[in-house]
Design an enzyme around this catalytic site. Structure first.
Site, PDB file in Angstrom:
ATOM      1  N   GLY A   1      14.812  50.406  77.608  1.00 47.21           N
ATOM      2  CA  GLY A   1      14.401  49.392  78.583  1.00 47.21           C
ATOM      3  C   GLY A   1      13.580  49.909  79.736  1.00 47.21           C
ATOM      4  O   GLY A   1      12.456  50.384  79.549  1.00 47.21           O
TER       5      GLY A   1
ATOM      6  N   ILE B   1      13.919  52.481  81.622  1.00 49.20           N
ATOM      7  CA  ILE B   1      13.829  53.909  81.920  1.00 49.20           C
ATOM      8  C   ILE B   1      12.477  54.458  81.507  1.00 49.20           C
ATOM      9  O   ILE B   1      12.116  54.375  80.339  1.00 49.20           O
ATOM     10  CB  ILE B   1      14.933  54.708  81.197  1.00 49.20           C
ATOM     11  CG1 ILE B   1      16.297  54.053  81.394  1.00 49.20           C
ATOM     12  CG2 ILE B   1      14.949  56.146  81.666  1.00 49.20           C
ATOM     13  CD1 ILE B   1      17.410  54.712  80.596  1.00 49.20           C
TER      14      ILE B   1
ATOM     15  N   GLY C   1      18.132  43.970  78.959  1.00 51.79           N
ATOM     16  CA  GLY C   1      18.133  42.903  79.956  1.00 51.79           C
ATOM     17  C   GLY C   1      16.717  42.479  80.259  1.00 51.79           C
ATOM     18  O   GLY C   1      15.770  43.255  80.120  1.00 51.79           O
TER      19      GLY C   1
ATOM     20  N   VAL D   1      12.118  51.496  73.955  1.00 47.54           N
ATOM     21  CA  VAL D   1      13.268  52.406  73.990  1.00 47.54           C
ATOM     22  C   VAL D   1      13.809  52.496  75.410  1.00 47.54           C
ATOM     23  O   VAL D   1      13.060  52.745  76.358  1.00 47.54           O
ATOM     24  CB  VAL D   1      12.892  53.833  73.526  1.00 47.54           C
ATOM     25  CG1 VAL D   1      14.117  54.736  73.549  1.00 47.54           C
ATOM     26  CG2 VAL D   1      12.275  53.809  72.145  1.00 47.54           C
TER      27      VAL D   1
ATOM     28  N   GLY E   1      28.928  38.789  77.018  1.00 43.07           N
ATOM     29  CA  GLY E   1      27.491  38.701  76.793  1.00 43.07           C
ATOM     30  C   GLY E   1      26.834  40.041  76.508  1.00 43.07           C
ATOM     31  O   GLY E   1      25.610  40.138  76.455  1.00 43.07           O
TER      32      GLY E   1
ATOM     33  N   ASP F   1      19.739  49.424  65.635  1.00 40.41           N
ATOM     34  CA  ASP F   1      18.934  49.417  66.860  1.00 40.41           C
ATOM     35  C   ASP F   1      18.721  50.846  67.363  1.00 40.41           C
ATOM     36  O   ASP F   1      17.603  51.249  67.677  1.00 40.41           O
ATOM     37  CB  ASP F   1      19.651  48.563  67.924  1.00 40.41           C
ATOM     38  CG  ASP F   1      18.951  48.608  69.262  1.00 40.41           C
ATOM     39  OD1 ASP F   1      17.962  47.873  69.434  1.00 40.41           O
ATOM     40  OD2 ASP F   1      19.382  49.389  70.133  1.00 40.41           O
TER      41      ASP F   1
ATOM     42  N   GLY G   1      11.089  34.294  75.791  1.00 37.00           N
ATOM     43  CA  GLY G   1      12.551  34.254  75.896  1.00 37.00           C
ATOM     44  C   GLY G   1      13.000  34.980  77.153  1.00 37.00           C
ATOM     45  O   GLY G   1      12.350  34.891  78.193  1.00 37.00           O
TER      46      GLY G   1
ATOM     47  N   LYS H   1      15.156  53.304  67.677  1.00 38.13           N
ATOM     48  CA  LYS H   1      14.767  54.037  68.884  1.00 38.13           C
ATOM     49  C   LYS H   1      14.702  55.539  68.615  1.00 38.13           C
ATOM     50  O   LYS H   1      13.833  56.239  69.138  1.00 38.13           O
ATOM     51  CB  LYS H   1      15.747  53.722  70.011  1.00 38.13           C
ATOM     52  CG  LYS H   1      15.633  52.262  70.470  1.00 38.13           C
ATOM     53  CD  LYS H   1      16.850  51.821  71.253  1.00 38.13           C
ATOM     54  CE  LYS H   1      16.681  50.395  71.779  1.00 38.13           C
ATOM     55  NZ  LYS H   1      17.946  49.887  72.366  1.00 38.13           N
TER      56      LYS H   1
END
Lengths: 435, 435
Positions: free
Chosen positions: A132, A134, A305, A130, A185, A199, A9, A203
């Site tokens: 993204g 970073i 993202g 967790v 979005g 979510d 995806g 994390k």
């Protein structure tokens, strides 16, 4: 070094694109080229734009792909508990290295994955799960291992941060801000996992496990979302020189018997504008770490993202590929401390309470009496005019407490609601970050 | 796992203290206890307060200590080029793991250390050498290895950040702010290494080497300090919605022939108040990383001080100790990209130039003509009244350029100085961070 990619995806296709674009650099850094052995997807024949891969690599048989002898590393970017758990346990037991972005699975059943990794002598990496892009888990796991982490406070959900930032900027209510986030979005069609804090709680469990060398699962995390944050709450925060953020907090503490514990929770809270987390706007993520010797640290960047998440996935792929070439394995899960997770009622918090009260003598004494009965110490009281028409006999009372067990604070609010002189409890918010 | 500690000053004594306080945790994380085999100091018999070590561990023979068979890991917190270089090369060649905080040595002669590490099959870790406690080198070296770093912009010197923050807050000049920093212990008696940018340049070399997989030494770094930053510059920055920071910048680029290069530089620059680095105050450090897929990341924390630096040292000690127990070695230095370092004149920068000019027609045309001759494009011009008495015939011209080669910008300023109508060049500052 051959890779099996499970899922293609948003994140998966970015992984494919980066593997293609940076193949020479990645090969130089690893010491061997990376090659995609196969990509498991739900349906074949879908238009995958201009993905730079041979159509023949796609398969609808993930388990078959995982079991292939020529697969060294399994990358999972499908998400969800099942069937991902079965796939990854299978891969790890078979000694394949696993790189996953699956926070829900890690928070739900991380121990099963870690056990399978130990059994198969395989690496399990999950930096992308967790915050993204970073680099956060590796610093917690490695760089801070010579130190003692006392507290982790994070903004780890971009959707809710976007919504709260919008509410703060425009004065909009939750519903209106959510609508804007959906249009742009930033929120999914079903925003439950984000706005109800699921979510962030997943994390929080992952962060707490690493920071405190203790197995913490999503079930251990106290969770409150942002659906009940009102425009009035946001205005109250502003009046205090604060802003409201959905925070995940993992903190060391002690129980009544003096034993070390951790408390792990996700809830909206006011933080002062001077706190480094206050200026983390839009869909950005940031995690603030307080350690004994290192002091205050902050990590900031894009938490979601396709490309940012793929960056974290590939960083892990380079690490596990190097380990395989060197014939070594990263240190196993570190859970030796095995601290008890304290229930939310015992967590030490501070409340900001805004009351509409009858404007007559003795009100403050009565209200203060309720706090005293619950052993809650008041830090500041501000009396103002309420929203009612002048002369309506209403007044506003804004109280900020000192730190107290959350249960005592909640019981105080409950009793205040029942007081005759309290017309309504206009706003109740926890306060974090030393406000 | 036995440690030799070279140096027992501010950082060294914190290392000793933390090793003692957290010995149980460290042993659990490593899988073996850490023990101090010896501590090399310049003079014995000095009062070392209440350091929790046996006096017999102290020695004035560092080389003898390093060579002892029972020493596994050498920790160097002495600093400076010699004799530290000789000690560490000796240790690495003998196969001992080295953890060092020595930025000057790494920036001056990192390759010699890396070569010795490869020769001896030993680990060389140096997280503490840049930005103290902030886990930064490991993320750059490991977590971002699946990505392509385009630019690193950092505030890596606490002393100069304290001074510039003070100048910004109070309007003080450099000398006054330096005096305050010295009084408060933020500046050393001889502040040259800090205020002239040598310290930041060493760190820039280390960061650039890791970010771009290229050997960069201190000699490759263009360096300007903050001694010439004036109160007028600070006021100019404020008028632009900016603040002045001493930045270390390492950026990817291309030379005239289209080959990839890096430029590495340290100089004061204006950055917009909206930039995440702008709010890094006092003696804090922060490093802003821009990567292809990850986007913008920031790492923030304490860049100096005994405890924060010791935290980074011990994180490295845990890592190298684990590696030794597992019989493995961390990935070697990665310098495969071997990019050319571009001279400062070719670096792309933007200038903010404030001129006192004669107040008469044709001045702007003449000034603009100078920029045009050097192919420098002007972004904004603002004309204001100069400080001179009304009717004195003076005016102020504030010009911000677009990006251009630094040499062209410098030549433009030089030619402006010679113009008859330019009474003086009041302030010249580079602009970074998209202002």
């Amino acid at each position: 070094m051959r890779l099996a990619l499970l899922g293609c995806g948003t994140v998966g296709s970015e992984v494919v694109r980066l593997l293609h674009e940076q193949s020479a650099d990645l090969a130089a850094r690893i010491g061997a080229p990376l090659e995609i052995a196969g990509i498991a997807v739900r349906r074949l024949g879908r238009d995958r734009g201009d993905l730079p891969v041979d159509e023949a690599l796609f398969t609808t048989d993930p388990l078959g792909l995982i079991k292939r002898d020529d697969v060294d590393v399994v990358i999972e970017v499908v998400g969800g508990i099942e069937p991902a758990r079965g796939w990854l346990v299978e891969a790890l037991r078979a000694g394949k290295s696993v790189v996953t972005a699956n926070k829900a699975l890690l928070a739900e059943d991380g121990p099963a994955l870690h056990d399978a990794a130990a059994e198969g002598g395989a690496d399990l990496y999950y930096e992308a799960s967790v915050a993204g892009a970073i680099p956060l888990l590796r610093p917690l796991r490695d760089s801070l291992h010579g130190d003692r982490v006392n507290r982790v406070t994070g903004i780890v959900n971009g959707t809710t941060n976007f919504i709260l930032s919008a509410m703060d900027a425009t004065g909009a209510g939750f519903a209106e801000a959510l609508e804007e986030a959906t249009e742009l979005g930033y929120a999914e069609a079903d925003p439950t996992a984000d706005v109800e804090g699921f979510d962030a709680a997943a994390k929080a469990a992952i962060l707490a496990s690493l920071a405190f060398h203790t197995r913490v699962t999503a079930a251990d995390v106290h969770r409150e979302g942002i659906t009940e944050v009102t425009a009035a709450d946001v205005a109250s925060a502003k009046a205090m020189g604060c802003t409201i953020k959905l925070l995940c907090i993992a903190a060391r503490g002690r129980d009544a018997a003096g034993r070390e514990t951790v408390s792990v929770r996700v809830h909206p809270a006011m933080i002062p504008l001077t706190h480094p987390l206050a200026s983390v706007g839009d869909a950005f993520n940031a995690v603030f770490v307080e350690a004994e010797a290192a002091g205050q640290l902050m990590f900031y960047g894009r938490g979601a993202g396709g490309a940012p998440t793929a960056s974290a996935v590939l960083g892990d792929v380079v690490a596990v590929a190097r380990n395989r070439l060197a014939g070594v394995r990263a240190p196993s899960e570190s859970a030796y401390a095995d601290l008890a997770v304290r229930p939310m009622g015992e967590a030490l918090t501070r409340y900001h309470i805004s009351l509409d009260v009858a404007d007559r003598p003795g009100v403050l004494a009565a209200v203060a009496g309720v706090f005293a009965r619950h052993d809650v110490s008041i830090a500041t009281v501000r009396q103002g005019s309420a929203d009612g028409p002048a002369g309506s006999g209403d007044a506003e009372l804004v109280i900020v407490t000192h730190v107290a067990p959350d249960a005592a604070l909640a019981a105080t609010v409950e009793e205040l609601r029942g007081l005759d002189i309290v017309r309504s409890v206009a706003s109740v918010l926890r306060v974090e970050g030393g406000a």
